[in-house]
Enzyme design. Structure first.
Site, mmCIF file in Angstrom:
data_model
loop_
_atom_site.group_PDB
_atom_site.id
_atom_site.type_symbol
_atom_site.label_atom_id
_atom_site.label_comp_id
_atom_site.label_asym_id
_atom_site.label_seq_id
_atom_site.Cartn_x
_atom_site.Cartn_y
_atom_site.Cartn_z
ATOM 1 N N GLY A 150 0.819 -1.199 0.000
ATOM 2 C CA GLY A 150 0.000 0.000 0.000
ATOM 3 C C GLY A 150 0.855 1.252 0.000
ATOM 4 O O GLY A 150 2.045 1.220 0.325
ATOM 5 N N CYS A 151 0.245 2.375 -0.349
ATOM 6 C CA CYS A 151 1.003 3.624 -0.486
ATOM 7 C C CYS A 151 1.495 4.148 0.861
ATOM 8 O O CYS A 151 2.690 4.435 1.023
ATOM 9 C CB CYS A 151 0.170 4.666 -1.220
ATOM 10 N N TYR A 152 0.592 4.271 1.838
ATOM 11 C CA TYR A 152 1.045 4.687 3.170
ATOM 12 C C TYR A 152 2.037 3.677 3.738
ATOM 13 O O TYR A 152 3.047 4.044 4.350
ATOM 14 C CB TYR A 152 -0.137 4.803 4.130
ATOM 15 N N SER A 155 5.555 4.224 2.461
ATOM 16 C CA SER A 155 6.256 5.384 3.024
ATOM 17 C C SER A 155 6.660 5.148 4.473
ATOM 18 O O SER A 155 7.723 5.600 4.910
ATOM 19 C CB SER A 155 5.377 6.640 2.922
#
Length: 341
Positions: A150-152, A155
């Site tokens: 996932g994107c979060y 990061s």
């Protein structure tokens, strides 16, 4: 390894869910790839329309089709809403094709956590190799089916992985408090009143506080659990009125003080062979990584000794399509940075 040699022929790739933002980003990157040919673009809500009707700036001449179980391509990239890939991936894998799924359907090993955070049931077998190249490069290269992070999660995991997985003696993490801000494209292309210009211009809001679906994914990858009483993890996602990028500020409370130099050395060594992770001297910004596959990391200390880690990624590239192409490159034996630099 079941690689398709780069020099023999071009690899055929189809995208299922090509009409959304992540799907369109996949198309843009794949068009630059010297070793592949885009075979089909699937999007049942847009079937019959040309891709350029939705995205005139991306000169792909394909027409959207309806996916009905076709398995003629070498590789399938799926950029579908959560829940839909569960029905499609098993058939594609059974046909001997390679798959990279960008949804959360195959990320979590714990079925109870999957049901809690995503809703719906899945079996314990519905888990694919987790596709974070900086942590699992060899495993990805030997896999035929990948679950894209996932994107979060991307990061935050890249910001924390050296602390949890780097093996630095005397470095014990007591708690992590994350505030992460995403651009509006992270919410997808579907029209929503709360994401309209008049609602978001000059505005900012937190959402899914205490219940974001990337929380168990982060914990699973770092080797802990959302139910572990000895570890405190707080994640507050926010959305802001810009298009792309995730800016995560991670405040890490340590059991005992450490100096900056060994921490920087830990991060530099951990990511020494990671072409898309950059350790910055100053404070990074979203604009530094927009439209790229880079994850920039900055390090600092608070006055109380807490370590502050700041990461910046493009949510549509490193947080989705770019990482998928990076995984595809490893699976197929292409150079890891092909079409991404």
């Amino acid at each position: 390894m079941n690689h398709i040699p780069m020099q023999n022929k071009k690899v055929t790739v189809s995208v299922i869910g090509a009409s959304g933002y992540s799907g369109a980003e996949l198309v843009k990157l794949l068009m630059k790839h010297p070793g592949i040919v885009i075979e089909e673009l699937y999007a049942h809500t847009q079937a019959g329309k040309r891709f350029t009707e939705l995205y005139p700036s991306i000169p792909c001449d394909k027409t959207f089709q309806t996916y009905a179980g076709q398995t003629n391509s070498d590789v399938y990239l799926l950029a579908l809403p959560h829940g839909e890939a569960l029905q499609l991936v098993p058939g594609i894998v059974a046909a001997g094709k390679k798959v990279i799924d960008l949804s959360g359907d195959f990320r979590l090993k714990n079925t109870a956590e999957h049901k809690r955070f995503y809703g719906g049931d899945k079996s314990a077998e519905d888990v694919l190799q987790y596709g974070m190249p900086e942590l699992f490069r060899d495993e990805i290269a030997g896999s035929t089916a990948i679950s894209n992070p996932g994107c979060y999660a991307t990061s935050i995991i890249l910001g924390l992985a050296p602390l949890f997985l780097g093996g630095m003696a005397g470095l014990d993490v007591e708690s992590v408090n994350v505030t992460a801000v995403s651009g509006i494209s992270g919410a997808g292309r579907s029209a929503k009143l709360e994401l309209s210009f008049s609602e978001m211009s000059g505005n900012m809001r937190a959402y899914k506080v205490g219940k974001h679906q990337h929380t168990p994914e982060i914990m699973q990858t770092l080797g802990t659990s959302v139910t572990d009483p000895s570890f405190r993890f707080v994640f507050t996602p926010m959305i802001a009125p810009y298009v792309r990028g995730i800016y995560s500020v991670l405040n890490v409370r340590l059991a005992s003080p450490v100096a900056m130099e060994p921490v920087r050395e830990l991060y530099a060594g951990f990511y020494a062979n990671a072409p898309f992770v950059r350790l910055r001297d100053g404070v990074t910004e979203v604009s530094h990584v927009a439209y790229t596959n880079f994850c920039d990391i900055s390090l600092a200390f608070e006055s109380d000794g807490s370590l502050v880690i700041i990461t910046a990624i493009d949510n549509l590239v490193k947080g989705a399509a770019g990482q998928a192409v990076q995984n595809m490159n490893l699976m197929l034996g292409f150079g890891e940075t092909t079409a991404l630099l």
